[in-house]
Motif scaffolding. Structure first.
Motif, PDB file in Angstrom:
ATOM      1  N   ARG A 121       0.819  -1.222   0.000  1.00  0.00           N
ATOM      2  CA  ARG A 121       0.000   0.000   0.000  1.00  0.00           C
ATOM      3  C   ARG A 121       0.853   1.273   0.000  1.00  0.00           C
ATOM      4  N   ARG A 122       2.156   1.132   0.217  1.00  0.00           N
ATOM      5  CA  ARG A 122       3.021   2.324   0.243  1.00  0.00           C
ATOM      6  C   ARG A 122       3.429   2.639  -1.198  1.00  0.00           C
ATOM      7  N   ARG A 123       2.577   3.407  -1.891  1.00  0.00           N
ATOM      8  CA  ARG A 123       2.813   3.685  -3.312  1.00  0.00           C
ATOM      9  C   ARG A 123       2.814   5.167  -3.660  1.00  0.00           C
ATOM     10  N   THR A 124       2.348   6.003  -2.766  1.00  0.00           N
ATOM     11  CA  THR A 124       2.222   7.429  -3.099  1.00  0.00           C
ATOM     12  C   THR A 124       3.242   8.258  -2.341  1.00  0.00           C
ATOM     13  N   PRO A 125       4.188   8.855  -3.053  1.00  0.00           N
ATOM     14  CA  PRO A 125       5.188   9.685  -2.373  1.00  0.00           C
ATOM     15  C   PRO A 125       4.561  10.981  -1.875  1.00  0.00           C
ATOM     16  N   PRO A 126       5.174  11.612  -0.874  1.00  0.00           N
ATOM     17  CA  PRO A 126       4.655  12.893  -0.375  1.00  0.00           C
ATOM     18  C   PRO A 126       4.908  13.997  -1.400  1.00  0.00           C
ATOM     19  N   TYR A 139      19.440  -3.490  -0.091  1.00  0.00           N
ATOM     20  CA  TYR A 139      19.546  -4.630  -1.001  1.00  0.00           C
ATOM     21  C   TYR A 139      18.164  -5.269  -1.068  1.00  0.00           C
ATOM     22  N   VAL A 140      17.591  -5.345  -2.263  1.00  0.00           N
ATOM     23  CA  VAL A 140      16.226  -5.864  -2.416  1.00  0.00           C
ATOM     24  C   VAL A 140      16.246  -7.387  -2.471  1.00  0.00           C
ATOM     25  N   LEU A 141      15.487  -8.003  -1.566  1.00  0.00           N
ATOM     26  CA  LEU A 141      15.383  -9.460  -1.510  1.00  0.00           C
ATOM     27  C   LEU A 141      14.250  -9.969  -2.387  1.00  0.00           C
ATOM     28  N   SER A 142      13.108  -9.304  -2.320  1.00  0.00           N
ATOM     29  CA  SER A 142      11.954  -9.717  -3.119  1.00  0.00           C
ATOM     30  C   SER A 142      11.055  -8.516  -3.363  1.00  0.00           C
ATOM     31  N   GLY A 143      10.241  -8.610  -4.426  1.00  0.00           N
ATOM     32  CA  GLY A 143       9.385  -7.487  -4.812  1.00  0.00           C
ATOM     33  C   GLY A 143      10.190  -6.447  -5.579  1.00  0.00           C
ATOM     34  N   ARG A 144       9.481  -5.429  -6.057  1.00  0.00           N
ATOM     35  CA  ARG A 144      10.157  -4.357  -6.802  1.00  0.00           C
ATOM     36  C   ARG A 144      10.011  -3.054  -6.030  1.00  0.00           C
ATOM     37  N   LEU A 145      11.165  -2.419  -5.791  1.00  0.00           N
ATOM     38  CA  LEU A 145      11.228  -1.205  -4.997  1.00  0.00           C
ATOM     39  C   LEU A 145      11.200   0.014  -5.913  1.00  0.00           C
ATOM     40  N   ARG A 146      10.361   0.976  -5.575  1.00  0.00           N
ATOM     41  CA  ARG A 146      10.378   2.257  -6.300  1.00  0.00           C
ATOM     42  C   ARG A 146      11.194   3.240  -5.472  1.00  0.00           C
ATOM     43  N   LEU A 147      12.211   3.838  -6.080  1.00  0.00           N
ATOM     44  CA  LEU A 147      13.075   4.786  -5.394  1.00  0.00           C
ATOM     45  C   LEU A 147      13.071   6.104  -6.149  1.00  0.00           C
ATOM     46  N   LEU A 148      12.645   7.163  -5.475  1.00  0.00           N
ATOM     47  CA  LEU A 148      12.719   8.505  -6.042  1.00  0.00           C
ATOM     48  C   LEU A 148      13.935   9.203  -5.450  1.00  0.00           C
ATOM     49  N   HIS A 170      14.504  12.264  -1.290  1.00  0.00           N
ATOM     50  CA  HIS A 170      14.312  10.846  -1.613  1.00  0.00           C
ATOM     51  C   HIS A 170      13.043  10.289  -0.973  1.00  0.00           C
ATOM     52  N   TRP A 171      12.617   9.161  -1.525  1.00  0.00           N
ATOM     53  CA  TRP A 171      11.476   8.404  -0.998  1.00  0.00           C
ATOM     54  C   TRP A 171      11.535   7.020  -1.616  1.00  0.00           C
ATOM     55  N   PHE A 172      11.092   6.003  -0.885  1.00  0.00           N
ATOM     56  CA  PHE A 172      11.000   4.668  -1.476  1.00  0.00           C
ATOM     57  C   PHE A 172       9.699   3.997  -1.059  1.00  0.00           C
ATOM     58  N   GLY A 173       9.197   3.164  -1.970  1.00  0.00           N
ATOM     59  CA  GLY A 173       7.939   2.469  -1.733  1.00  0.00           C
ATOM     60  C   GLY A 173       7.846   1.249  -2.630  1.00  0.00           C
ATOM     61  N   ALA A 174       6.640   0.699  -2.761  1.00  0.00           N
ATOM     62  CA  ALA A 174       6.417  -0.512  -3.545  1.00  0.00           C
ATOM     63  C   ALA A 174       5.935  -0.165  -4.953  1.00  0.00           C
ATOM     64  N   VAL A 175       6.314  -0.999  -5.928  1.00  0.00           N
ATOM     65  CA  VAL A 175       5.837  -0.811  -7.305  1.00  0.00           C
ATOM     66  C   VAL A 175       4.494  -1.498  -7.477  1.00  0.00           C
ATOM     67  N   ASP A 176       4.448  -2.818  -7.223  1.00  0.00           N
ATOM     68  CA  ASP A 176       3.197  -3.550  -7.478  1.00  0.00           C
ATOM     69  C   ASP A 176       2.958  -4.674  -6.472  1.00  0.00           C
ATOM     70  N   HIS A 193      13.586   7.307   9.814  1.00  0.00           N
ATOM     71  CA  HIS A 193      12.711   6.230   9.336  1.00  0.00           C
ATOM     72  C   HIS A 193      11.927   5.551  10.454  1.00  0.00           C
ATOM     73  N   LEU A 194      12.535   5.446  11.641  1.00  0.00           N
ATOM     74  CA  LEU A 194      11.884   4.692  12.715  1.00  0.00           C
ATOM     75  C   LEU A 194      11.179   5.547  13.751  1.00  0.00           C
ATOM     76  N   HIS A 195      11.576   6.817  13.882  1.00  0.00           N
ATOM     77  CA  HIS A 195      11.079   7.571  15.027  1.00  0.00           C
ATOM     78  C   HIS A 195      10.386   8.881  14.675  1.00  0.00           C
ATOM     79  N   THR A 196      10.141   9.142  13.386  1.00  0.00           N
ATOM     80  CA  THR A 196       9.401  10.362  13.043  1.00  0.00           C
ATOM     81  C   THR A 196       8.230   9.983  12.154  1.00  0.00           C
ATOM     82  N   ASP A 197       7.400  10.953  11.872  1.00  0.00           N
ATOM     83  CA  ASP A 197       6.231  10.702  11.029  1.00  0.00           C
ATOM     84  C   ASP A 197       6.485  11.046   9.580  1.00  0.00           C
ATOM     85  N   HIS A 198       7.771  11.101   9.204  1.00  0.00           N
ATOM     86  CA  HIS A 198       8.075  11.434   7.806  1.00  0.00           C
ATOM     87  C   HIS A 198       7.573  10.302   6.905  1.00  0.00           C
ATOM     88  N   LYS A 199       7.038  10.652   5.754  1.00  0.00           N
ATOM     89  CA  LYS A 199       6.416   9.672   4.862  1.00  0.00           C
ATOM     90  C   LYS A 199       7.425   9.092   3.900  1.00  0.00           C
TER      91      LYS A 199
END
Length: 199
Positions: A121-126, A139-148, A170-176, A193-199
């Motif tokens: 569901r993480r597909r829309t960058p801020p 390092y991507v193990l599985s799936g396709r990563l979208r990196l802006l 920058h931002w990263f999320g899922a493709v499909d 990444h772990l302690h703020t509400d940044h998207k």
């Protein structure tokens, strides 16, 4: 001559073993050097130098140290127990990314490794891509990563690695579908990444 070298090496081994064991047992029992010094009737500066390897162990030290630590002399001579090397830590989910820690405290260079799972569901960058101090590696193990990265849009396939300065927007999320990856984060990246509400 070879015999004296062998004896010297054996003495050094015993010294090192007792030194490590002394420190391990003292810390396990929550004792200070002063505590051990009082109970063993050995001067605290002597104990400090014994632990640090600046003074050699004398034969009369052994029974007194064993008694002070409530162990037998044999236990004091035993090799120190190896700490459990397994990394403990629960999963932490933030902004549709779950992080599992793969390193404990104090890794080399201040980096921490994580296995991450990015939700499908993480597909829309801020509207505004975040920037922070540091450097990210994944390092991507599985799936396709979208990196802006700035104006560029990348699709990272399984088996591919990326590294980039996080001063670049920058931002990263899922493709499909969900993405699993290994990530190395510095202190600033971990905080963001772990302690703020940044998207």
């Amino acid at each position: 001559m070879p015999i004296s070298f062998a004896m010297q090496a054996k003495d050094d081994d015993v010294d090192a073993r007792v030194r490590q064991r002394l420190r391990q047992l003292r810390l396990q029992r929550g004792m200070t050097l002063d505590d051990v010094a009082t109970r063993s009737a050995i001067d605290v500066s002597t104990l400090s130098r014994l632990e640090s390897g600046k003074r050699r162990l004398a034969l009369d030290h052994l029974p007194r140290l064993a008694s002070a630590l409530s162990v037998s002399a044999d236990e004091l001579l035993r090799a120190p127990e190896v700490d459990d090397p397994r990394v403990r830590g629960g999963a932490h989910t933030r902004n549709q990314i779950t992080f599992w820690p793969l390193t404990g405290d104090g890794p080399a260079g201040g980096l921490h490794a994580y296995k991450i799972r990015i939700s499908a569901r993480r597909r829309t960058p801020p509207a505004e891509l975040p920037v922070h101090e540091g450097h990210d590696w994944m390092y991507v193990l599985s799936g396709r990563l979208r990196l802006l990265l700035g104006e560029r849009d990348f699709t990272i396939e399984p088996g591919e690695a990326v590294e980039f300065s996080t001063w670049t927007p920058h931002w990263f999320g899922a493709v499909d579908g969900a993405v699993e990856a290994i990530a190395l984060l510095g202190l600033h990246g971990e905080r963001v990444h772990l302690h703020t509400d940044h998207k």
